[in-house]
Design a protein around this motif. Structure first.
Motif, PDB file in Angstrom:
ATOM      1  N   ILE A  48     -46.907  -6.717 -56.083  1.00  0.00           N
ATOM      2  CA  ILE A  48     -46.195  -7.592 -57.018  1.00  0.00           C
ATOM      3  C   ILE A  48     -45.738  -8.856 -56.299  1.00  0.00           C
ATOM      4  O   ILE A  48     -45.855  -9.968 -56.819  1.00  0.00           O
ATOM      5  CB  ILE A  48     -44.994  -6.848 -57.643  1.00  0.00           C
ATOM      6  CG1 ILE A  48     -45.502  -5.730 -58.554  1.00  0.00           C
ATOM      7  CG2 ILE A  48     -44.086  -7.805 -58.405  1.00  0.00           C
ATOM      8  CD1 ILE A  48     -44.430  -4.735 -58.951  1.00  0.00           C
ATOM      9  N   SER A  49     -45.226  -8.718 -55.092  1.00  0.00           N
ATOM     10  CA  SER A  49     -44.771  -9.868 -54.307  1.00  0.00           C
ATOM     11  C   SER A  49     -45.924 -10.817 -54.004  1.00  0.00           C
ATOM     12  O   SER A  49     -45.785 -12.039 -54.118  1.00  0.00           O
ATOM     13  CB  SER A  49     -44.132  -9.375 -53.007  1.00  0.00           C
ATOM     14  OG  SER A  49     -43.772 -10.457 -52.199  1.00  0.00           O
ATOM     15  N   THR A  50     -47.078 -10.273 -53.623  1.00  0.00           N
ATOM     16  CA  THR A  50     -48.247 -11.098 -53.323  1.00  0.00           C
ATOM     17  C   THR A  50     -48.693 -11.883 -54.552  1.00  0.00           C
ATOM     18  O   THR A  50     -48.969 -13.084 -54.481  1.00  0.00           O
ATOM     19  CB  THR A  50     -49.414 -10.215 -52.811  1.00  0.00           C
ATOM     20  OG1 THR A  50     -48.988  -9.560 -51.624  1.00  0.00           O
ATOM     21  CG2 THR A  50     -50.650 -11.037 -52.540  1.00  0.00           C
ATOM     22  N   ILE A  51     -48.751 -11.213 -55.692  1.00  0.00           N
ATOM     23  CA  ILE A  51     -49.168 -11.874 -56.932  1.00  0.00           C
ATOM     24  C   ILE A  51     -48.145 -12.928 -57.343  1.00  0.00           C
ATOM     25  O   ILE A  51     -48.507 -14.035 -57.746  1.00  0.00           O
ATOM     26  CB  ILE A  51     -49.389 -10.834 -58.047  1.00  0.00           C
ATOM     27  CG1 ILE A  51     -50.607  -9.966 -57.699  1.00  0.00           C
ATOM     28  CG2 ILE A  51     -49.571 -11.498 -59.396  1.00  0.00           C
ATOM     29  CD1 ILE A  51     -50.796  -8.768 -58.605  1.00  0.00           C
ATOM     30  N   PHE A  52     -46.851 -12.598 -57.232  1.00  0.00           N
ATOM     31  CA  PHE A  52     -45.805 -13.560 -57.592  1.00  0.00           C
ATOM     32  C   PHE A  52     -45.929 -14.822 -56.739  1.00  0.00           C
ATOM     33  O   PHE A  52     -45.850 -15.937 -57.251  1.00  0.00           O
ATOM     34  CB  PHE A  52     -44.421 -12.932 -57.413  1.00  0.00           C
ATOM     35  CG  PHE A  52     -43.302 -13.844 -57.833  1.00  0.00           C
ATOM     36  CD1 PHE A  52     -42.877 -13.866 -59.147  1.00  0.00           C
ATOM     37  CD2 PHE A  52     -42.694 -14.681 -56.913  1.00  0.00           C
ATOM     38  CE1 PHE A  52     -41.849 -14.716 -59.548  1.00  0.00           C
ATOM     39  CE2 PHE A  52     -41.675 -15.530 -57.292  1.00  0.00           C
ATOM     40  CZ  PHE A  52     -41.249 -15.552 -58.615  1.00  0.00           C
ATOM     41  N   LYS A  53     -46.125 -14.664 -55.436  1.00  0.00           N
ATOM     42  CA  LYS A  53     -46.248 -15.822 -54.540  1.00  0.00           C
ATOM     43  C   LYS A  53     -47.470 -16.661 -54.870  1.00  0.00           C
ATOM     44  O   LYS A  53     -47.440 -17.887 -54.723  1.00  0.00           O
ATOM     45  CB  LYS A  53     -46.304 -15.365 -53.082  1.00  0.00           C
ATOM     46  CG  LYS A  53     -44.983 -14.855 -52.569  1.00  0.00           C
ATOM     47  CD  LYS A  53     -45.110 -14.279 -51.168  1.00  0.00           C
ATOM     48  CE  LYS A  53     -43.819 -13.623 -50.726  1.00  0.00           C
ATOM     49  NZ  LYS A  53     -43.984 -12.888 -49.469  1.00  0.00           N
ATOM     50  N   LEU A  54     -48.530 -16.021 -55.318  1.00  0.00           N
ATOM     51  CA  LEU A  54     -49.727 -16.751 -55.713  1.00  0.00           C
ATOM     52  C   LEU A  54     -49.460 -17.590 -56.965  1.00  0.00           C
ATOM     53  O   LEU A  54     -49.822 -18.765 -57.026  1.00  0.00           O
ATOM     54  CB  LEU A  54     -50.871 -15.764 -55.973  1.00  0.00           C
ATOM     55  CG  LEU A  54     -52.176 -16.363 -56.483  1.00  0.00           C
ATOM     56  CD1 LEU A  54     -52.852 -17.178 -55.386  1.00  0.00           C
ATOM     57  CD2 LEU A  54     -53.098 -15.264 -56.965  1.00  0.00           C
ATOM     58  N   ALA A 164     -46.468 -15.090 -67.779  1.00  0.00           N
ATOM     59  CA  ALA A 164     -47.530 -15.348 -66.809  1.00  0.00           C
ATOM     60  C   ALA A 164     -48.272 -14.045 -66.581  1.00  0.00           C
ATOM     61  O   ALA A 164     -47.661 -12.969 -66.592  1.00  0.00           O
ATOM     62  CB  ALA A 164     -46.951 -15.876 -65.508  1.00  0.00           C
ATOM     63  N   MET A 165     -49.579 -14.140 -66.397  1.00  0.00           N
ATOM     64  CA  MET A 165     -50.386 -12.942 -66.174  1.00  0.00           C
ATOM     65  C   MET A 165     -51.403 -13.201 -65.075  1.00  0.00           C
ATOM     66  O   MET A 165     -52.019 -14.261 -65.032  1.00  0.00           O
ATOM     67  CB  MET A 165     -51.148 -12.538 -67.436  1.00  0.00           C
ATOM     68  CG  MET A 165     -50.276 -12.045 -68.544  1.00  0.00           C
ATOM     69  SD  MET A 165     -51.199 -11.279 -69.918  1.00  0.00           S
ATOM     70  CE  MET A 165     -52.580 -12.354 -70.147  1.00  0.00           C
ATOM     71  N   MET A 173     -54.293  -6.413 -66.047  1.00  0.00           N
ATOM     72  CA  MET A 173     -53.448  -7.601 -66.001  1.00  0.00           C
ATOM     73  C   MET A 173     -52.056  -7.245 -65.497  1.00  0.00           C
ATOM     74  O   MET A 173     -51.463  -6.268 -65.955  1.00  0.00           O
ATOM     75  CB  MET A 173     -53.295  -8.194 -67.400  1.00  0.00           C
ATOM     76  CG  MET A 173     -54.559  -8.649 -68.031  1.00  0.00           C
ATOM     77  SD  MET A 173     -54.258  -9.062 -69.760  1.00  0.00           S
ATOM     78  CE  MET A 173     -55.433  -7.962 -70.532  1.00  0.00           C
ATOM     79  N   TYR A 174     -51.540  -8.050 -64.590  1.00  0.00           N
ATOM     80  CA  TYR A 174     -50.168  -7.921 -64.108  1.00  0.00           C
ATOM     81  C   TYR A 174     -49.354  -8.951 -64.876  1.00  0.00           C
ATOM     82  O   TYR A 174     -49.631 -10.147 -64.805  1.00  0.00           O
ATOM     83  CB  TYR A 174     -50.095  -8.178 -62.610  1.00  0.00           C
ATOM     84  CG  TYR A 174     -50.765  -7.092 -61.804  1.00  0.00           C
ATOM     85  CD1 TYR A 174     -50.008  -6.091 -61.201  1.00  0.00           C
ATOM     86  CD2 TYR A 174     -52.149  -7.033 -61.673  1.00  0.00           C
ATOM     87  CE1 TYR A 174     -50.613  -5.072 -60.484  1.00  0.00           C
ATOM     88  CE2 TYR A 174     -52.766  -6.016 -60.956  1.00  0.00           C
ATOM     89  CZ  TYR A 174     -51.994  -5.047 -60.368  1.00  0.00           C
ATOM     90  OH  TYR A 174     -52.602  -4.033 -59.663  1.00  0.00           O
ATOM     91  N   ILE A 175     -48.340  -8.495 -65.608  1.00  0.00           N
ATOM     92  CA  ILE A 175     -47.621  -9.357 -66.540  1.00  0.00           C
ATOM     93  C   ILE A 175     -46.213  -9.638 -66.020  1.00  0.00           C
ATOM     94  O   ILE A 175     -45.496  -8.729 -65.588  1.00  0.00           O
ATOM     95  CB  ILE A 175     -47.554  -8.703 -67.932  1.00  0.00           C
ATOM     96  CG1 ILE A 175     -48.982  -8.387 -68.410  1.00  0.00           C
ATOM     97  CG2 ILE A 175     -46.847  -9.610 -68.927  1.00  0.00           C
ATOM     98  CD1 ILE A 175     -49.042  -7.536 -69.656  1.00  0.00           C
TER      99      ILE A 175
END
Length: 196
Positions: A48-54, A164-165, A173-175
């Protein structure tokens, strides 16, 4: 003889599970496997942290200044071909000339209250119009779209983030919410929370 058979089944029950390979169920799709259910909480937090930072490189959600999108999207505030697009959507068409169409229905009576347009010459944006052809929302796509992975951010016409997804693949999908909070992973039609 009875004791021998019982002993034999007990022995098989002990030996076979040890010798048999462990098989974890995974959901196969193009690009990998759906593994959310098999991650530890630490692994989930890291992902989740990696995706959020992206998606949010500044470390927080940013919105557009008020009026910015209205000014920038002047030509899209009203669907110029509203009657044609709305009629096409209502008749079940998914494509008209250079536009992909998607309807959004109300409950039981299946009335089209909103429709989306994605122009083939600009696939990184999707415009959402109400039944009268007025722009309400817009999606911006980033990354390797249409190839996965990519991410998308949906904004109101006032410039506020709605959601955001991150699309790992077409089915996963990460929402994230309008505040950047993780809401869950959607796989096919099922939403899995952090602590599933």
């Amino acid at each position: 003889m009875k004791k021998f058979i019982i002993s034999w089944f007990l022995l098989l029950g002990i030996i076979l599970p040890i010798g048999a390979p462990a098989i974890a169920e995974t959901f196969e799709y193009v690009g990998g496997s759906f593994d959310w259910l098999y991650l530890t909480n630490d692994e989930r937090r890291a992902r989740i942290s990696t995706i959020f930072k992206l998606m949010f490189p500044k470390g927080y959600v940013t919105n557009f200044p008020r009026g910015f999108l209205k000014e920038r999207l002047k030509g899209y505030l009203k669907d110029k071909n509203h009657e044609i697009h709305y009629e096409a959507v209502c008749s079940g068409r998914t494509h008209y000339k250079d536009v992909d169409l998607q309807p959004f229905y109300t409950g039981k009576n299946r009335f089209v209250y909103m429709y989306a347009l994605q122009y083939t010459n600009s696939p990184q944006k999707t415009f959402y119009y109400d039944a009268l052809g007025r722009l309400k929302f817009i999606d911006f796509r980033y990354g390797g779209y249409p190839e996965c992975p990519f991410y998308t951010k949906k904004y109101s016409i006032n410039g506020k983030l709605i959601r955001a997804m991150y699309l790992q693949n077409p089915e996963t999908m990460y929402i994230f919410s309008n505040k950047g909070a993780f809401l869950g992973v959607k796989y096919q039609n099922q939403l899995y929370s952090f602590n599933y």
